[in-house]
Write a protein that holds these residues in place. Structure first.
Motif, mmCIF file in Angstrom:
data_model
loop_
_atom_site.group_PDB
_atom_site.id
_atom_site.type_symbol
_atom_site.label_atom_id
_atom_site.label_comp_id
_atom_site.label_asym_id
_atom_site.label_seq_id
_atom_site.Cartn_x
_atom_site.Cartn_y
_atom_site.Cartn_z
ATOM 1 N N UNK A 1 0.867 -1.174 0.000
ATOM 2 C CA UNK A 1 0.000 0.000 0.000
ATOM 3 C C UNK A 1 0.903 1.223 0.000
ATOM 4 N N UNK A 2 0.893 1.976 -1.101
ATOM 5 C CA UNK A 2 1.812 3.121 -1.222
ATOM 6 C C UNK A 2 1.077 4.462 -1.217
ATOM 7 N N UNK A 3 -0.187 4.456 -0.780
ATOM 8 C CA UNK A 3 -0.961 5.696 -0.815
ATOM 9 C C UNK A 3 -0.291 6.801 -0.009
ATOM 10 N N UNK A 4 0.293 6.437 1.141
ATOM 11 C CA UNK A 4 0.935 7.442 1.983
ATOM 12 C C UNK A 4 2.138 8.108 1.346
ATOM 13 N N UNK A 5 2.717 7.459 0.311
ATOM 14 C CA UNK A 5 3.884 8.028 -0.377
ATOM 15 C C UNK A 5 3.487 8.758 -1.661
ATOM 16 N N UNK A 6 2.186 8.808 -1.948
ATOM 17 C CA UNK A 6 1.728 9.295 -3.255
ATOM 18 C C UNK A 6 0.760 10.453 -3.071
ATOM 19 N N UNK A 7 1.309 11.627 -2.723
ATOM 20 C CA UNK A 7 0.471 12.762 -2.349
ATOM 21 C C UNK A 7 -0.472 13.184 -3.467
ATOM 22 N N UNK A 8 -0.034 13.015 -4.731
ATOM 23 C CA UNK A 8 -0.894 13.450 -5.835
ATOM 24 C C UNK A 8 -2.150 12.591 -5.913
ATOM 25 N N UNK A 9 -2.033 11.310 -5.645
ATOM 26 C CA UNK A 9 -3.212 10.443 -5.629
ATOM 27 C C UNK A 9 -4.129 10.824 -4.471
ATOM 28 N N UNK A 10 -3.539 11.099 -3.313
ATOM 29 C CA UNK A 10 -4.332 11.526 -2.161
ATOM 30 C C UNK A 10 -5.052 12.826 -2.487
ATOM 31 N N UNK A 11 -4.332 13.756 -3.092
ATOM 32 C CA UNK A 11 -4.885 15.052 -3.473
ATOM 33 C C UNK A 11 -6.060 14.891 -4.433
ATOM 34 N N UNK A 12 -5.981 13.893 -5.287
ATOM 35 C CA UNK A 12 -7.042 13.660 -6.273
ATOM 36 C C UNK A 12 -8.200 12.832 -5.719
ATOM 37 N N UNK A 13 -8.110 12.455 -4.448
ATOM 38 C CA UNK A 13 -9.222 11.756 -3.815
ATOM 39 C C UNK A 13 -9.141 10.250 -3.821
ATOM 40 N N UNK A 14 -7.992 9.695 -4.215
ATOM 41 C CA UNK A 14 -7.833 8.246 -4.213
ATOM 42 C C UNK A 14 -7.706 7.749 -2.768
ATOM 43 N N UNK A 15 -8.427 6.688 -2.435
ATOM 44 C CA UNK A 15 -8.445 6.189 -1.059
ATOM 45 C C UNK A 15 -7.698 4.867 -0.884
ATOM 46 N N UNK A 16 -7.265 4.259 -1.997
ATOM 47 C CA UNK A 16 -6.513 3.001 -1.929
ATOM 48 C C UNK A 16 -5.559 2.962 -3.112
ATOM 49 N N UNK A 17 -4.301 2.645 -2.849
ATOM 50 C CA UNK A 17 -3.308 2.586 -3.926
ATOM 51 C C UNK A 17 -2.309 1.473 -3.611
ATOM 52 N N UNK A 18 -2.352 0.425 -4.419
ATOM 53 C CA UNK A 18 -1.488 -0.726 -4.173
ATOM 54 C C UNK A 18 -0.561 -0.948 -5.359
ATOM 55 N N UNK A 19 0.693 -1.237 -5.045
ATOM 56 C CA UNK A 19 1.643 -1.686 -6.060
ATOM 57 C C UNK A 19 1.801 -3.186 -5.912
ATOM 58 N N UNK A 20 1.883 -3.858 -7.066
ATOM 59 C CA UNK A 20 1.990 -5.309 -7.055
ATOM 60 C C UNK A 20 3.120 -5.712 -7.991
#
Length: 218
Positions: free
Chosen positions: A192-211
């Motif tokens: 889960x890399x959401x905490x490292x991806x401020x632009x995704x957070x800024x755009x309203x993304x609530x879950x971001x996983x790298x696989x």
């Protein structure tokens, strides 16, 4: 997505997908492929990735393919490399040391051009493409590469309704639909890399996983 889209992204320096460092997944997981030194690695949609330098430094030959000539020239300039340039059919090929970057449309690459590629590294190709093009890309890989080819694939997975790509969300289910018939797939790591991806957070993304997948073409 037309080639013009990516040309304009590079022209405007809208290259948030470019990593300023070598990808840590590559460093952690590439040795698990147990490839012989000197094996040739296909790197589709390579941009100016430093991962190509890492692969070369470990003794691998690299065949990058990149649409944007600006990206290709930036790669060699930023690495202080003076490439030999030749024309190979529809491609302008830049070569230095163990690295060749073929400047042109990846879908125009034929099996002869990659006949000695026994490895694949995809960090930013599949996730750069919309759904229909992802299917075309997977089919193109299947026809290009030979059984026994090994590789790493890195994907992003998030709620596509929360943010438009690229980079696009590619679920585990889609990876298995696209590649599962021809490739053996093993998930090596999920983060889960959401905490490292401020632009995704800024755009309203609530879950971001790298696989990260290990691949072997059957």
């Amino acid at each position: 997505m037309e080639p013009k889209f990516w040309q304009e992204r590079w022209a405007r320096n809208q290259i948030g997908f470019h990593l300023p460092d070598v990808n840590p997944y590559l460093q952690r997981h590439w040795p698990k492929l147990v490839l012989p030194v000197g094996a040739k690695v296909l790197v589709p949609l390579c941009g100016k990735s430093l991962d190509m330098i890492w692969l070369e430094s470990h003794g691998y030959r690299v065949m990058g393919v990149e649409l944007s000539e600006q990206a290709v020239e930036a790669f060699f300039n930023e690495q202080s490399l003076t490439p030999h340039i030749r024309q190979q059919g529809a491609f302008k090929v830049y070569a230095s040391g163990l690295i060749e970057v073929w400047c042109g449309d990846f879908f125009a690459v034929d099996a002869e051009a990659v006949s000695d590629c026994t490895a694949l590294y995809d960090r930013a190709a599949l996730i750069a493409l919309p759904p229909l093009m992802r299917a075309q890309y997977a089919e193109h890989l299947n026809t290009l590469l030979r059984p026994g080819c090994k590789g790493l694939l890195i994907t992003l997975d998030y709620d596509q309704t929360q943010k438009a790509g690229p980079p696009f969300a590619v679920t585990d289910e889609e990876v298995r639909v696209l590649l599962g018939l021809r490739w053996s797939l093993t998930v090596l790591e999920e983060q889960d890399i959401l905490g490292e991806s401020w632009k995704f957070v800024q755009d309203g993304v609530t879950r971001l996983e790298e696989r990260v997948y290990q691949l072997t073409l059957r």
